[in-house]
Design an enzyme around this catalytic site. Structure first.
Site, PDB file in Angstrom:
ATOM      1  N   ASP B  92       0.861  -1.168   0.000  1.00 58.21           N
ATOM      2  CA  ASP B  92       0.000   0.000   0.000  1.00 58.21           C
ATOM      3  C   ASP B  92       0.906   1.229   0.000  1.00 58.21           C
ATOM      4  O   ASP B  92       2.050   1.176   0.444  1.00 58.21           O
ATOM      5  CB  ASP B  92      -0.920  -0.036   1.228  1.00 58.21           C
ATOM      6  N   ASP B 265      -8.360  -6.818   0.988  1.00 55.98           N
ATOM      7  CA  ASP B 265      -7.454  -6.931   2.135  1.00 55.98           C
ATOM      8  C   ASP B 265      -8.172  -6.376   3.343  1.00 55.98           C
ATOM      9  O   ASP B 265      -9.105  -5.569   3.207  1.00 55.98           O
ATOM     10  CB  ASP B 265      -6.170  -6.116   1.925  1.00 55.98           C
ATOM     11  N   CYS B 303     -13.168 -26.741   9.067  1.00 63.33           N
ATOM     12  CA  CYS B 303     -12.006 -25.967   8.604  1.00 63.33           C
ATOM     13  C   CYS B 303     -10.755 -26.842   8.639  1.00 63.33           C
ATOM     14  O   CYS B 303     -10.565 -27.621   9.569  1.00 63.33           O
ATOM     15  CB  CYS B 303     -11.827 -24.740   9.503  1.00 63.33           C
ATOM     16  N   HIS B 334      -6.241 -19.079  11.959  1.00 65.15           N
ATOM     17  CA  HIS B 334      -7.556 -19.578  11.540  1.00 65.15           C
ATOM     18  C   HIS B 334      -8.347 -18.497  10.807  1.00 65.15           C
ATOM     19  O   HIS B 334      -8.980 -18.770   9.784  1.00 65.15           O
ATOM     20  CB  HIS B 334      -8.370 -20.073  12.739  1.00 65.15           C
TER      21      HIS B 334
END
Lengths: 372, 372
Positions: B92, B265, B303, B334
Site C-alpha cells: 500500500d 485486504d 475448517c 484460523h
C-alpha cells in the site's frame, strides 16, 4: 512400560545414551526437554515444536492446577490431547513453584497452603493432592512433591525440609496408582554432600522408573551446581533415567551428561527468546542490538531450524525492535532447536567415542565437530 | 507480465474468476490478501501463512519507510527475501496511513509532511518518494499515493482532495520505472457518485495493470460502502484486476465480487485474532467468553487450518485467558484461513454457476454448500 534401555556407554566419561520408553513414545537420551508451563511452550505451535526434534516436554502441575484446572484437562482427554502434543510429557510436581512463586501461608508435614498469585485465594497442595492432579492431567511422568528451601538456608533447615521431602515421597508413592504414568522421586539436600548422599540413597530405595535431582540452579554459585552434578550420580541407580532439573546451559549439560545424567529442562530458551536473545554456539546474541540491523545471515547458518532456514538476524532484529510477536516465537523456536541439537550431538558423540565433559562440537578443532 | 486472465464469468452476477500473473507467481481471484503491515503478518510465520492458502499479501509503505527503512529492505534483497514470502506482495502507498495515523503538519500538492508517530521527527512523503520507496521495497504491486480525507468531509473538500489524488497519480506514473513491478491507481471520491465516476474514469485512463477503489470502510455507514461497491465498477476496465481496499467482511466481499471486484485486504483477521475473536461462518466467536471453557470442539470442525486440525476452543480459551501469545497466533491463523477459504469457495461457486451476492456456503440449504 517405562523401560530404560542403555544403548551405549561413553569410553571417556560416565555418559551413556539410552531410550526411555513411555506410553506416548520413546525419548532418546541425553535429551533436553522444552518447558510448556501452562500446557504451551510459549509462542510455539506443536507443529513447530515437532520440527525442533523435541521429544518429551515438561508442563507444570502448579500452574495447570490453578488454570485451567486438572479436571478440565482430564475432561478434554488429558494433557496430550488438550495441548496437542502426542509425544511424552513430564509434569513437574509444583514443589519448586510453590516455594518460588507463591506467597506461603503455612508449611506442615501435611502440605503447603499458599495464596494463588492470580486471585489471592488460598490453595492447599499436599503430596496426595499433587499426585491426584498429575494422574488427572495424564502426563507420562509425574514428579513427587518436594520441599525446596532457598539455597541460602542453613544445613539444619535443609535437613528438616529434606525429611519432609522424603516423607512426602513415601506418600506420593502410596497415592500414585496409574499404570500408564511413571512417578519419579526428587533428590534434594542443597549443597551438603551428606544430605545429598542420604537423599539419593533414600530416593533410590523406592526403585521408581526414574529419578530426578532438584534444588540446583536455584540461585547458588555455579561451583555448587558443579559439586552436585559431580557428587550425586554415584548414589543413583545406573539403570534408570536420571533427570537434572532446571539446567539448560551447555556447560552444565555437558558436565552432567559426563556424570551420567540423561534428561534436562530449562525455561531459558523461551524466556531469553521472548527478550530477543538467541543462542549461537555457546554465546547469547541479543538481537535487539544495533549491530544486527544489517546482518542478513541467519542466527546460525549451520542450524536447520525453521527460523534459521527462513529468516535473517536483520529481520529478527526488525521484529524484536517493533515488538512483533513473531520475533519472540521464531527466536524461541531456534533456541529450543539449538538445545535439542546440542543433546543430539552429545548422543552421537557418545556413540562415536568422542564425547568430553567440555563438549563444544561447533569448534572446528573439536574431535566431535562432525556431530554438529 | 502482470497479465490478468479472466478464466470464467458468473452467469448470475458480475463476478468473475481470474489469474493475475506477477513475477513471484500467480494470484487466483477472487482472493483475500492478509495484511503484513511491518513485513510480518502478526504472529504468523511464512510457513504457517503458506498453509492457509494465502497467495498475495499486503505490506505497508508508510510503516516500512519508518521502520526498518526501504534501503535496508532493498539491501537485504527486497521485501520477499526480507520477510521470507516468495509469493506476490502488494505494498500500500501509505496514503491512507498518513491521513489516519500520523499527526499532519502540512498537505500541499507536492506531498504531505507529518510527524513520525514513533519519534516525533518530521517526515515528508510525496508521490515521487512513495514510488521510489516501493521500487526499493521491490513489491510485485505498488500503489499510487492518494489523499484520503475523512469520510465526514463535504463534497467540496472531497473534490479538492480528489484533484490532488489525480495529480499525484500522474506523478506516480511518471516516476514509476520498474518493469517487474505493477503500479495500481486508486479511485477516490467518497460517497459522491459524480466524483467516484470521475475518479474511476480518470484512473482507468492510465491503463495501468490493475485498479483499486479506496476510501471505503473508513468509518462511513455500511449503506455507503454498498453504494460504492454497486456504483463504481461500471466505470472500471473489465480486463484488469480490481482491488477493493480495506474490506474483509464476508457480506461486503460477496457483494463486491458480484460487482466484479477481485482482490481484498483487511486487518480484521489478525486484529480480531489478537483479541481472541475467531471467525466461524459469518459469526465472530469471542473465545475469552466463559462458554468456551469446556468446549472441546475446534473453532470450526469443517475448517482444515492448522488451528482447527490441532486445537480445541477450550484450549484456545485457556491460552487467551492467560495471555499466552500462542493463542493470538493460532486464532489469527484460523481467521486468515477462513477468509482465504471464503474467497476460494466463491471462485468454485462462480465456476459452478452457483455464486450469489449473499454467498453463505456454510449453510446446508445453500446451493453452493459443496464449495465450503
Amino acid at each position: 512400560m517405562f523401560e530404560f534401555e542403555i544403548t551405549s556407554n561413553c569410553s571417556n566419561t560416565g555418559a551413556r545414551t539410552g531410550i526411555f520408553h513411555t506410553p506416548n513414545g520413546q525419548v532418546s537420551t541425553p535429551k533436553f526437554m522444552p518447558v510448556g508451563t501452562l500446557a504451551t511452550v510459549k509462542g510455539i505451535s506443536s507443529k513447530q515444536l515437532t520440527s525442533t526434534g523435541s521429544e518429551m516436554i515438561l508442563s507444570n502441575t502448579f500452574h495447570l492446577h490453578l488454570q485451567p484446572g486438572e479436571k478440565l484437562v482430564k475432561e478434554s482427554g488429558g494433557i496430550h490431547k488438550f495441548m496437542n502434543w502426542p509425544k511424552p510429557i513430564l509434569t513437574d510436581s509444583g514443589g519448586y513453584q510453590v516455594f518460588s512463586l507463591a506467597k506461603l501461608n503455612n508449611i506442615s508435614d501435611e502440605g503447603v497452603e499458599f495464596k494463588n498469585p492470580r486471585d489471592g485465594n488460598h490453595v492447599f497442595l499436599s503430596p496426595e493432592k499433587v499426585i491426584q492432579i498429575q494422574m488427572d492431567l495424564g502426563s507420562d511422568v509425574a514428579m513427587a512433591f518436594d520441599h525446596c528451601p532457598p539455597h541460602t538456608a542453613n544445613e539444619n533447615d535443609i535437613e528438616d525440609s529434606l525429611q519432609r521431602t522424603h516423607s512426602w515421597l513415601q506418600k506420593c508413592v502410596e497415592t500414585h496408582k496409574k499404570s500408564n504414568q511413571a512417578l519419579f522421586g526428587i533428590v534434594q539436600g542443597g549443597k551438603y554432600p551428606r544430605l545429598r548422599e542420604f537423599s539419593a540413597k533414600y530416593t533410590s530405595s523406592f526403585d521408581l522408573p526414574g529419578i530426578a535431582v532438584g534444588g540446583v540452579s536455584v540461585g547458588e554459585a555455579v561451583e555448587e551446581i558443579h559439586n552436585v552434578i559431580n557428587y550425586v550420580p554415584k548414589f543413583l541407580p545406573i539403570n534408570k533415567p536420571r533427570y537434572l532439573m532446571g539446567i539448560g546451559s551447555l556447560r552444565e549439560i555437558s558436565l552432567a551428561v559426563a556424570n551420567g545424567f540423561d534428561i534436562f529442562d530449562c525455561v531459558l530458551p523461551t524466556r531469553l527468546g521472548r527478550h530477543g536473545t538467541a543462542f549461537f554456539n555457546d554465546e547469547r546474541l541479543n538481537l535487539r542490538n544495533a549491530r544486527f540491523k544489517n546482518d542478513f545471515s541467519p542466527i546460525d547458518k549451520t542450524c536447520k531450524c525453521e527460523t534459521c532456514k527462513s529468516y535473517s538476524r536483520a529481520y529478527l532484529h526488525h521484529l524484536i525492535r517493533n515488538d512483533e510477536i513473531l520475533g519472540l516465537s521464531l527466536i524461541s523456536l531456534h533456541n529450543i532447536a539449538h538445545l535439542i541439537r546440542f543433546t543430539n550431538a552429545i548422543s552421537t558423540a557418545i556413540r562415536d567415542n568422542c564425547f568430553t565433559n567440555d563438549f563444544a562440537p561447533w569448534k572446528t578443532s573439536s574431535i566431535a565437530h562432525h556431530t554438529w
